[in-house]
Design an enzyme around this catalytic site. Sequence first.
Site, PDB file in Angstrom:
ATOM      1  CG  MET A   7      -6.352   7.977   8.074  1.00  0.00           C
ATOM      2  SD  MET A   7      -7.368   6.631   7.451  1.00  0.00           S
ATOM      3  CE  MET A   7      -7.646   5.672   8.928  1.00  0.00           C
TER       4      MET A   7
ATOM      5  CG  ASP B 282      -0.590   0.342   2.467  1.00  0.00           C
ATOM      6  OD1 ASP B 282       0.539   0.819   2.589  1.00  0.00           O
ATOM      7  OD2 ASP B 282      -1.361   0.163   3.420  1.00  0.00           O
TER       8      ASP B 282
ATOM      9  CE  LYS C 208      -9.718   1.589  -0.760  1.00  0.00           C
ATOM     10  NZ  LYS C 208     -11.111   1.916  -0.631  1.00  0.00           N
TER      11      LYS C 208
HETATM   12  N1  SAH Z   1      -2.381   0.352   9.588  1.00  0.00           N
HETATM   13  C1  SAH Z   1      -1.719   1.628   9.832  1.00  0.00           C
HETATM   14  C2  SAH Z   1      -2.701   2.788   9.750  1.00  0.00           C
HETATM   15  C3  SAH Z   1      -3.284   2.968   8.371  1.00  0.00           C
HETATM   16  S1  SAH Z   1      -4.367   4.329   8.276  1.00  0.00           S
HETATM   17  C4  SAH Z   1      -1.026   1.574  11.194  1.00  0.00           C
HETATM   18  O1  SAH Z   1      -1.255   0.643  11.967  1.00  0.00           O
HETATM   19  O2  SAH Z   1      -0.224   2.468  11.475  1.00  0.00           O
HETATM   20  C5  SAH Z   1      -3.306   5.581   7.644  1.00  0.00           C
HETATM   21  C6  SAH Z   1      -3.018   6.594   8.730  1.00  0.00           C
HETATM   22  O3  SAH Z   1      -2.057   6.078   9.638  1.00  0.00           O
HETATM   23  C7  SAH Z   1      -2.405   7.883   8.245  1.00  0.00           C
HETATM   24  O4  SAH Z   1      -3.382   8.772   7.753  1.00  0.00           O
HETATM   25  C8  SAH Z   1      -1.781   8.409   9.515  1.00  0.00           C
HETATM   26  O5  SAH Z   1      -2.751   8.930  10.385  1.00  0.00           O
HETATM   27  C9  SAH Z   1      -1.267   7.121  10.140  1.00  0.00           C
HETATM   28  N2  SAH Z   1       0.122   6.842   9.793  1.00  0.00           N
HETATM   29  C10 SAH Z   1       0.608   5.711   9.261  1.00  0.00           C
HETATM   30  N3  SAH Z   1       1.947   5.783   9.115  1.00  0.00           N
HETATM   31  C11 SAH Z   1       2.312   6.998   9.583  1.00  0.00           C
HETATM   32  C12 SAH Z   1       3.554   7.669   9.725  1.00  0.00           C
HETATM   33  N4  SAH Z   1       4.708   7.127   9.359  1.00  0.00           N
HETATM   34  N5  SAH Z   1       3.540   8.921  10.251  1.00  0.00           N
HETATM   35  C13 SAH Z   1       2.401   9.488  10.652  1.00  0.00           C
HETATM   36  N6  SAH Z   1       1.203   8.902  10.534  1.00  0.00           N
HETATM   37  C14 SAH Z   1       1.155   7.671  10.015  1.00  0.00           C
END
Ligand code: SAH
Length: 260
Positions: free
Chosen positions: A183, A46, A68
């Site tokens: 998000m 992704d 996405k």
């Molecule tokens: N499965 C992922 C989350 C996916 S939803 C997890 O467990 O981290 C996507 C959201 O995750 C982004 O919009 C942001 O809010 C957060 N996110 C994921 N990676 C990030 C990063 N390196 N820095 C900041 N926010 C992050």
Amino acid sequence: MLELPFDLPPFEAGTVWLVGAGPGDPGLLSLLALHALRAADRVVCDALVDPRILALARPGAVVEAMGKRGGQSSARQTDITDRLVSLARQGLRVLRLKGGDPFVFGRGPEEALALAEAGIGFRVVPGITAGIGGLAYAGIPATSRDTNSAVAFVTGHGADGEVPDEFDWDALAKGAPVMVFYMGLRHLDRMVTRLLAAGRRPDELMAVVCDAATPRQTVVETTLAGVVDAVAAAGLKPPALLVLGAVVGLRAQLNWWQPR
Ligand code: SAH
């Protein structure tokens, strides 16, 4: 293959591994994630997976991006699940690689359900979720004994793209001393309004952490009342975590990581 003093499970042909890649730093991959990268025929990743992690894939593995970003569909979810099913049916070892943890706000459950329904064998490899590991790279613990004995992880983006309203904002705002939003940028102003209406103090500490645990990491410390302006002034963009609560104050002493 990895040389280890114990065995990791074999990546069987015709199965899908749903793997979390962590928030960014390749060093945060699990042994199982690295093992899967070294064994997979096909990597379906992704948008949030760091290129340095994809570079660990077995030479000869085909990497395809399908995911996405910020709720904007660069691929429809049914297309992704159909693709996983079809690749597995071709007898390939399919690595579905997702940012953070596959079962935290990442549509991993939908993908696993589709595989289960199609009768395809799968394994889930948890990853370090951004709301814990990414915050740690900004010097912000999710909990500390002196500040909070509970924490809530909240998505700012409901299934319909709006502020999620299937839970009780007032109850959550009253019950969770620390709240971590994923998000959260798009509907930030409306979330702030709800939190203030639910009685959270305007001067409560808040931090915004963009691109956590990557060389581009940016952190802005602000307050609940100030966060909308602070995000605009700094031109912050997703992916971003927002964290509200007293743990933000610990960053003054715990900011251990210099990204650049
Ligand atoms: N499965 C992922 C989350 C996916 S939803 C997890 O467990 O981290 C996507 C959201 O995750 C982004 O919009 C942001 O809010 C957060 N996110 C994921 N990676 C990030 C990063 N390196 N820095 C900041 N926010 C992050």
